[in-house]
Structures are given as C-alpha cells and as structure tokens.
Motif scaffolding. Structure first.
Motif, PDB file in Angstrom:
ATOM      1  N   ALA A  55      14.623   4.060  30.247  1.00 32.91           N
ATOM      2  CA  ALA A  55      14.657   5.424  30.785  1.00 32.91           C
ATOM      3  C   ALA A  55      15.090   6.383  29.688  1.00 32.91           C
ATOM      4  O   ALA A  55      15.945   6.046  28.861  1.00 32.91           O
ATOM      5  CB  ALA A  55      15.617   5.485  31.959  1.00 32.91           C
ATOM      6  N   GLU A  56      14.515   7.546  29.658  1.00 32.38           N
ATOM      7  CA  GLU A  56      14.861   8.557  28.656  1.00 32.38           C
ATOM      8  C   GLU A  56      16.364   8.877  28.745  1.00 32.38           C
ATOM      9  O   GLU A  56      16.931   8.910  29.847  1.00 32.38           O
ATOM     10  CB  GLU A  56      14.062   9.845  28.909  1.00 32.38           C
ATOM     11  CG  GLU A  56      12.584   9.724  28.572  1.00 32.38           C
ATOM     12  CD  GLU A  56      12.368   9.590  27.071  1.00 32.38           C
ATOM     13  OE1 GLU A  56      12.972  10.374  26.302  1.00 32.38           O
ATOM     14  OE2 GLU A  56      11.617   8.683  26.665  1.00 32.38           O
ATOM     15  N   GLU A  58      22.158  -1.933  30.593  1.00 30.05           N
ATOM     16  CA  GLU A  58      21.094  -2.913  30.334  1.00 30.05           C
ATOM     17  C   GLU A  58      20.541  -3.404  31.666  1.00 30.05           C
ATOM     18  O   GLU A  58      21.306  -3.710  32.585  1.00 30.05           O
ATOM     19  CB  GLU A  58      21.665  -4.096  29.538  1.00 30.05           C
ATOM     20  CG  GLU A  58      20.590  -5.119  29.189  1.00 30.05           C
ATOM     21  CD  GLU A  58      21.169  -6.306  28.429  1.00 30.05           C
ATOM     22  OE1 GLU A  58      22.410  -6.377  28.335  1.00 30.05           O
ATOM     23  OE2 GLU A  58      20.382  -7.131  27.952  1.00 30.05           O
ATOM     24  N   ILE A  59      19.198  -3.458  31.784  1.00 26.60           N
ATOM     25  CA  ILE A  59      18.605  -3.944  33.027  1.00 26.60           C
ATOM     26  C   ILE A  59      18.824  -5.442  33.129  1.00 26.60           C
ATOM     27  O   ILE A  59      18.923  -6.148  32.126  1.00 26.60           O
ATOM     28  CB  ILE A  59      17.093  -3.619  33.121  1.00 26.60           C
ATOM     29  CG1 ILE A  59      16.328  -4.294  31.980  1.00 26.60           C
ATOM     30  CG2 ILE A  59      16.849  -2.132  33.147  1.00 26.60           C
ATOM     31  CD1 ILE A  59      14.838  -4.275  32.176  1.00 26.60           C
ATOM     32  N   ASN A  60      18.926  -5.928  34.336  1.00 27.33           N
ATOM     33  CA  ASN A  60      19.166  -7.348  34.610  1.00 27.33           C
ATOM     34  C   ASN A  60      17.833  -8.097  34.543  1.00 27.33           C
ATOM     35  O   ASN A  60      16.980  -7.954  35.414  1.00 27.33           O
ATOM     36  CB  ASN A  60      19.802  -7.500  35.993  1.00 27.33           C
ATOM     37  CG  ASN A  60      20.274  -8.920  36.240  1.00 27.33           C
ATOM     38  OD1 ASN A  60      19.630  -9.887  35.825  1.00 27.33           O
ATOM     39  ND2 ASN A  60      21.409  -9.038  36.916  1.00 27.33           N
ATOM     40  N   LYS A  94      15.920  -7.474  25.670  1.00 24.74           N
ATOM     41  CA  LYS A  94      15.034  -8.590  25.345  1.00 24.74           C
ATOM     42  C   LYS A  94      13.716  -8.090  24.739  1.00 24.74           C
ATOM     43  O   LYS A  94      13.218  -8.625  23.746  1.00 24.74           O
ATOM     44  CB  LYS A  94      14.750  -9.423  26.599  1.00 24.74           C
ATOM     45  CG  LYS A  94      13.924 -10.661  26.307  1.00 24.74           C
ATOM     46  CD  LYS A  94      13.719 -11.504  27.547  1.00 24.74           C
ATOM     47  CE  LYS A  94      12.892 -12.747  27.210  1.00 24.74           C
ATOM     48  NZ  LYS A  94      12.621 -13.566  28.400  1.00 24.74           N
ATOM     49  N   ASN A  95      13.178  -7.044  25.351  1.00 22.63           N
ATOM     50  CA  ASN A  95      11.915  -6.485  24.862  1.00 22.63           C
ATOM     51  C   ASN A  95      12.101  -5.351  23.875  1.00 22.63           C
ATOM     52  O   ASN A  95      11.138  -4.698  23.469  1.00 22.63           O
ATOM     53  CB  ASN A  95      11.070  -6.004  26.046  1.00 22.63           C
ATOM     54  CG  ASN A  95      10.646  -7.159  26.932  1.00 22.63           C
ATOM     55  OD1 ASN A  95      10.174  -8.182  26.439  1.00 22.63           O
ATOM     56  ND2 ASN A  95      10.851  -7.027  28.242  1.00 22.63           N
ATOM     57  N   VAL A 102      21.994   5.978  28.685  1.00 21.16           N
ATOM     58  CA  VAL A 102      20.726   5.357  28.279  1.00 21.16           C
ATOM     59  C   VAL A 102      20.603   3.993  28.954  1.00 21.16           C
ATOM     60  O   VAL A 102      21.580   3.252  29.037  1.00 21.16           O
ATOM     61  CB  VAL A 102      20.659   5.155  26.748  1.00 21.16           C
ATOM     62  CG1 VAL A 102      19.253   4.743  26.327  1.00 21.16           C
ATOM     63  CG2 VAL A 102      21.089   6.389  26.008  1.00 21.16           C
ATOM     64  N   THR A 103      19.376   3.669  29.403  1.00 27.85           N
ATOM     65  CA  THR A 103      19.106   2.338  29.967  1.00 27.85           C
ATOM     66  C   THR A 103      18.145   1.610  29.036  1.00 27.85           C
ATOM     67  O   THR A 103      17.104   2.159  28.637  1.00 27.85           O
ATOM     68  CB  THR A 103      18.469   2.460  31.369  1.00 27.85           C
ATOM     69  OG1 THR A 103      19.340   3.251  32.187  1.00 27.85           O
ATOM     70  CG2 THR A 103      18.285   1.092  31.988  1.00 27.85           C
TER      71      THR A 103
END
Length: 572
Positions: A479-480, A551-553, A473-474, A468-469
């Motif tokens: 991504a599914e 986690e996205i940067n 923060k939001n 999972v990604t």
C-alpha cells in the motif's frame, strides 16, 4: 562512640523537596519528606519527589519520620514512601492533621494510623539517640525544629524558620530553648538557607497584616487573593481584613477548604464572624465591594488558576473590569517569567495586580541577621546549609564565616552526599542514589530524561507519522505510504510536502527490501534519516518521526487462496 552520617536526599541545590537522613550507628532518623513543584522544562510532570531508594533498602532501620511543619516541601512525599513501608511519623498537631490529608490521597494508606502528635516539650528516647523539638516561627502554626542527640553531640535541623519579635503566641520562637540547646553542644547544624542571599530585612507579620488591611480598605471592586493553601498565617490575615472591611470570603478549591477546615477545627484559624465564609455557589449574591475570593489553585499553587480566570477558563470565576488580583505569597525565582505572563493576562482581562511584596519584603524564611542569630545561639562545630539553591547555600556559608566559622567546617553538599563524623572530624565520604523522581499522573519514576526530551521535541516541532505496508517475501510495497502530522505543519496547505515525503519513504523502504540482508531497525532508521533530512531542508524544523511498518501475513494470504476455489464450488 557512635558512627554518625548525615545525608540530604533533597532540598540542597534546589528549592523544596526537603528530606534529610541522620544515621546513628544502625538507626535512621528521617527529617522531613517533601516534594517540589516542577519547573517549566519538566513538561507534563505534576510533582517531583526525592529518590528514596536508600531509605527503601534500609526501611527496617528507620526509627521514624520527623516533620518540621505542614507545607508540601516537608510532607508532600510521605505517601510515596509510606505506601510500601509502615514507619512511625511524628509532628505537631496541625502538621500531623495536614499529613493525614496528604496521605489519604493514596488509596493504600486510607487506614494508615502510625501517626504520633508531639510538641516542643516532647523527647523520644530511641536506642541510639534522643529526638526532641523546639518551637520556630514560620507561616504556619506548629512549626518545629528537630534535635537528634547522640553520644558525639547534637545534630540540629531548623526546618523553615525566621525570627519575628512581634509574632502571635502560636507562632513564637522559644529563644530560651534555643540557647539551652546551644549550651548542651551542637555537633552539626542543618539550617534553612532559602532567604540567605536577600539583602532586605524581612517585614514582621503585624506590618504585613496592616498592609493587607489597607489594600482592602481602598479597593471598591472584587478582590481575588492568590495564596499558597498551607500559608495559614496569610489566610488568617486575609479573613481578618475582610471582616474589618465588611467583605465575605469565598474559598475556591478542595485543597484550600480541607486545610482551612482542619486549621479551624484545631483553633489555628479563628473566624471573627461565623458568616464570614461563603460557598462558591453564593458568589453571585455578593456585590463586588463585599467580595474576597481566596484562590490557591490545584495542589496549593495559585498561578495556573489565575491564568484560567484571566482567559475565562476557570470553572467559577472570570476576571472582570475593576477586579484586583492580590498576590500574598512571593513566588520562587523559577516562577518569575510565568508570573510576568500571568500579570499581563490579568491586565488584558481588565483586572489589576498588586503584591504584598511591592511594599514589604515578606518571607517565611530567615534573612542574614536571623541566620547569624541562630548560629550564635547554637554555636555549632559544623554547619550544613540546606533548603536552597547553590547560590543560597553559598551565601549562607559566607554569612556563617562572618560569625567566625572556618569555611572548612561548612559543608555545601549535593543530593546523596554522605557527610560522616569519625574520630572528631567531619568529612564527605561517599554517595547514595538521589536523583529526582518525577510523578506524572499515577506513574512514579517512569518518566526519565528520554521521555522528557521527546516531550520537549513534540512541544517544539510536533510529530510526523509514516505508515507503510510491505510484502517482505516478494519485496514489494503493498500500500502507498500514508503520512500525517500533528503540531508540525497544517496538512491541507502542505500537500506537495506530504506527497514528496511519501515518495522519500517509498524509496527508502524499497531500497531496504531490495537489500539481501533485510533488517527492521535499519529500515526504520533509514526512513527517519531520509525524511528528517528532507523535512529540515524544507521547513527548518525537526519533528519527532514515527515510522510504522506493517508486514502482511503470508500464511493468511495462502490460506485464503486455498479456500477460494472451494468456496466458489460450493456457491455453484
């Protein structure tokens, strides 16, 4: 007066892995340094060696390592101690030759030269004790028992032994020497227990040789002999029987060839004809009735090699109609189930199976009468049964009691127990670390119970991976969830299960993102628990669940937004 301590670090309450310490004041004498092959539940483990932490911590006090014979259960763990500690190693000519082969497998030890060849007439005078030796009968030449003579009396270690009145000269026991040791006074006897519970008389080697010859005479097809590589006596008997029946012997495997060539060089295997041994590449030139294939398998154990032959996965030999697979070595009790399955595979492939043990009780270890004779010759004050599982040690204790020994003078100890002799009395006092050290590939001791548990689970129910990604923060899933499995279910026919699993993962992740106190470990644990509960409900299986949360940067995303307008202007 000397302070004497005896510590078995292996070989008690188990088969193999023999390592005993005799400590006299500040000197340590190591008796054997062996390994054992893993049982079925040790998934992926190659070998098991003793925990040598105590020896490593006291390496400067080790006077030497004294080897009784050249089998893996006596010499197999040498490389793992010697690569860090340069201590002298003592053994008979063949034992040292085989020890050098074992040690050379470790790159660090290819230049190790601290080997010393001794024989039954050798006595080595150390500061605290005199170490001497005596000839014993086993399935390999050069087998010796060890005597550590101290001020308080002698500590005697038999190693693997049996009594065979018809043994050939190089295998004969020196009975006069045994009686002499007994007359000088034996404080403690550490004696082989591997065959203590057997009610059968052990067949002498001449009868076994005759049985092998009879089997060869009446077989018209190929004979595939399964043996342990270091059973020199059995290999000699097979070669002799092949010669007398007009057959050639093909050696398979590097381990076997090294051992046979070494024994030949020392005249401990005698070839009746220089052309009796044939290279594997020439196997196709021999007729079935002219062929004997001697198979020992990797590390000297033939069972897995036979399975490969039966299923056409062996690199050289496939079992065919008319082949006889002849088992000349009795497997341990732990191998009985595997052996039964192997026999079934051989019959399915068209072969037949026969074992030396079908007609005779063949063993390289002392039976009840042999053990009692050893006790009567030695007359020890104290007995420590070694080299056997608990029931075998207990049987040995009962056998000793029948000769007149009091049970209080018999010590059935566990690995790491310290048996101390003080003020005329022997007692168990304290313990040192002596767990099993598992070797997997090049890893030494890096496989523990948790890893083995995971391997067991993987072998039973497989693995389920969830990726999972998230944008923490939001508080969003970017991504599914992507799910995949290995060894659990066939993914293409379980689309509904996988889709529902993805939904469960999504809900568990979102719930954690919405929580004010976000915690990574809690998130992964939630995914595991929710998914495990669902999968068990649907399949009654519990796969290893591996959640991968990415986690996205945020800084990287912001940088791209800032740069984008500039890039567009430049393009305009």
């Amino acid at each position: 007066m000397s302070n004497i301590k005896i510590m078995p670090l292996g070989g008690v309450r188990e088969n193999g892995k023999n390592l005993n310490i005799v400590e006299v004041d500040d000197e340590i004498y190591v008796l054997d340094c062996g390994l054992k092959y893993p049982e079925t539940e040790l998934l992926g483990i190659d070998i098991v060696i003793p925990d040598m932490t105590y020896l490593e911590e006291n390496a400067d006090r080790v006077a030497g390592i004294f080897l009784t014979h050249g089998h893996a259960d006596a010499i197999g763990a040498l490389p793992y101690f010697l690569k860090e500690h340069d201590v002298p190693v003592f053994g008979s000519e063949l034992t040292i030759a085989l020890a050098k082969i074992t040690v050379s497998s470790e790159p660090k030890l290819r230049k190790f030269q601290n080997f010393h060849v001794i024989d039954a007439n050798t006595a080595i005078d150390f500061e605290r004790a005199i170490v001497s030796f005596f000839k014993t009968t086993h399935t390999i030449p050069g087998s010796l028992g060890i005597v550590v003579k101290t001020d308080e009396g002698q500590v005697v270690y038999t190693g693997d032994f049996k009594f065979d009145q018809s043994a050939m000269p190089m295998y004969q026991t020196d009975y006069a020497r045994l009686a002499e040791i007994g007359k000088q006074g034996v404080l403690a006897l550490l004696s082989d227990s591997a065959n203590a519970e057997s009610p059968f008389a052990t067949a002498n080697e001449r009868d076994i040789a005759e049985s092998i010859l009879e089997t060869f005479k009446y077989q018209t097809g190929r004979i595939i002999v399964a043996s342990v590589a270091s059973n020199i006596m059995r290999i000699q008997q097979v070669i002799d029987a092949a010669y007398k029946t007009g057959r050639k012997v093909v050696l398979t495997g590097r381990d076997l060839e090294k051992i046979v060539r070494t024994a030949m060089k020392l005249s401990m295997i005698i070839l009746p004809d220089d052309d009796i041994l044939v290279q594997p590449k020439d196997l196709s030139t021999l007729a079935p009735e002219q062929t004997v294939i001697l198979e020992t398998g990797r590390m000297g154990e033939p069972i897995k090699a036979l399975q490969k032959m039966a299923t056409s996965h062996h690199r050289l030999i496939h079992i065919e109609e008319g082949d006889l697979v002849y088992l000349t070595t009795s497997p341990s009790h732990a191998m009985e189930t595997i052996l039964a399955k192997t026999k079934d595979m051989i019959y399915r492939a068209g072969g037949e199976v026969k074992a030396v043990g079908d007609d005779l009780h063949a063993s390289g270890h002392a039976n009840k009468n042999d053990l009692q004779l050893m006790l009567n010759l030695m007359q020890p004050k104290f007995l420590m049964p070694v080299q056997g599982e608990y029931r075998q040690l207990a049987a040995h204790a009962d056998i000793a009691h029948e000769t007149g020994m009091d049970y209080k003078d018999i010590f059935i100890v566990g690995k790491g127990d310290i048996v101390a002799y003080e003020k005329g009395k022997m007692h168990v006092g304290g313990q040192v670390d002596a767990t099993d050290v598992m070797i997997d590939g090049s890893g030494v001791g890096d496989i523990g119970n948790i890893v083995l548990r995971d391997r067991k689970l993987l072998s039973e129910d497989g693995i389920f991976i969830a990726v999972v990604t998230i944008d923490r923060k939001n508080k969003k899933i970017i991504a599914e969830p992507k799910v995949t499995a290995r060894g659990f279910v066939y993914v293409k026919t379980s689309k509904d299960l996988m889709a529902e699993s993805a939904e469960i993962i999504k809900n568990a992740v979102q719930n954690n993102l919405d929580n004010k106190e976000f915690d990574w470990s809690h998130l992964k644990q939630d995914v595991r628990e929710n998914l495990s509960h669902y999968l068990y409900e649907q399949t009654k299986r519990r796969p290893v669940i591996l959640p991968v949360i990415m986690e996205i940067n945020q800084n990287h995303r912001r940088q791209r937004k800032d740069n984008k307008p500039k890039a567009e202007k430049a393009a305009e």
